[in-house]
Design a protein around this motif. Structure first.
Motif, PDB file in Angstrom:
ATOM      1  N   GLU A  26       0.812  -1.221   0.000  1.00 51.37           N
ATOM      2  CA  GLU A  26       0.000   0.000   0.000  1.00 51.37           C
ATOM      3  C   GLU A  26       0.849   1.276   0.000  1.00 51.37           C
ATOM      4  O   GLU A  26       0.352   2.355  -0.333  1.00 51.37           O
ATOM      5  CB  GLU A  26      -0.941   0.017   1.222  1.00 51.37           C
ATOM      6  N   ARG A  79       3.128   3.884  -1.449  1.00 48.95           N
ATOM      7  CA  ARG A  79       3.589   4.353  -2.765  1.00 48.95           C
ATOM      8  C   ARG A  79       4.975   4.969  -2.644  1.00 48.95           C
ATOM      9  O   ARG A  79       5.757   4.935  -3.581  1.00 48.95           O
ATOM     10  CB  ARG A  79       2.636   5.396  -3.320  1.00 48.95           C
ATOM     11  N   LEU A 129       0.237   7.212   0.477  1.00 51.57           N
ATOM     12  CA  LEU A 129      -0.693   6.093   0.278  1.00 51.57           C
ATOM     13  C   LEU A 129      -1.849   6.561  -0.585  1.00 51.57           C
ATOM     14  O   LEU A 129      -2.128   7.757  -0.671  1.00 51.57           O
ATOM     15  CB  LEU A 129      -1.200   5.602   1.633  1.00 51.57           C
ATOM     16  N   ASP A 130      -2.536   5.621  -1.202  1.00 49.46           N
ATOM     17  CA  ASP A 130      -3.635   5.980  -2.095  1.00 49.46           C
ATOM     18  C   ASP A 130      -4.845   6.539  -1.369  1.00 49.46           C
ATOM     19  O   ASP A 130      -5.488   7.469  -1.856  1.00 49.46           O
ATOM     20  CB  ASP A 130      -4.077   4.764  -2.916  1.00 49.46           C
ATOM     21  N   GLY A 184      -5.506   2.295   2.563  1.00 52.88           N
ATOM     22  CA  GLY A 184      -4.062   2.073   2.502  1.00 52.88           C
ATOM     23  C   GLY A 184      -3.365   2.545   3.764  1.00 52.88           C
ATOM     24  O   GLY A 184      -2.457   1.884   4.271  1.00 52.88           O
ATOM     25  N   ALA A 243      -4.102   0.028   6.436  1.00 56.89           N
ATOM     26  CA  ALA A 243      -3.332  -1.200   6.200  1.00 56.89           C
ATOM     27  C   ALA A 243      -1.886  -1.014   6.649  1.00 56.89           C
ATOM     28  O   ALA A 243      -1.293  -1.914   7.252  1.00 56.89           O
ATOM     29  CB  ALA A 243      -3.395  -1.591   4.727  1.00 56.89           C
ATOM     30  N   TYR A 244      -1.314   0.148   6.371  1.00 57.73           N
ATOM     31  CA  TYR A 244       0.062   0.447   6.787  1.00 57.73           C
ATOM     32  C   TYR A 244       0.167   0.545   8.309  1.00 57.73           C
ATOM     33  O   TYR A 244       0.994  -0.127   8.938  1.00 57.73           O
ATOM     34  CB  TYR A 244       0.525   1.739   6.112  1.00 57.73           C
TER      35      TYR A 244
END
Length: 103
Positions: free
Chosen positions: A35, A37, A60-61, A65, A68-69
């Motif tokens: 996730e 970028r 992150l998007d 994301g 999730a990180y």
């Protein structure tokens, strides 16, 4: 997209070896989280007076994301193994960014 920035001030007993081990752990962690970028974690260069000791910037998007990180087992392990015992103060922000806005 979201830019997540965290800044840390360390306790007085934190050593350069502690910071190096943390940085190594965070960079290894980042390589395993799809996730992310973009990711950077490093000691502050202290080019200006004051400021925190260490910073992390993650791109992150979206909210999913970011979650999730932040909730990733390796991120939690880095906190448990290093940050929790090193930390005196923390600040964080999440900023909206447009794709391609970094020049």
């Amino acid at each position: 997209m979201i830019l997540h920035i965290a800044a840390f001030r360390w306790k007085d007993d934190v050593t350069e070896a502690d910071v190096t081990a943390l940085t190594d752990a965070l960079m290894t962690m980042a390589a395993g989280i799809p996730e992310l970028r973009s990711y950077v974690a490093a000691p502050n260069l202290h080019l200006r007076p004051a400021g925190f000791d260490y910073g992390v910037a993650a791109v992150l998007d979206d909210q999913a994301g970011l979650d999730a990180y932040l909730d990733h087992p390796e991120h939690l392990a880095a906190y448990e193994s290093f940050i929790g015992r090193m930390l005196a103060e923390r600040a964080a922000v999440q900023l909206p960014i447009a794709e391609g806005s970094f020049r």
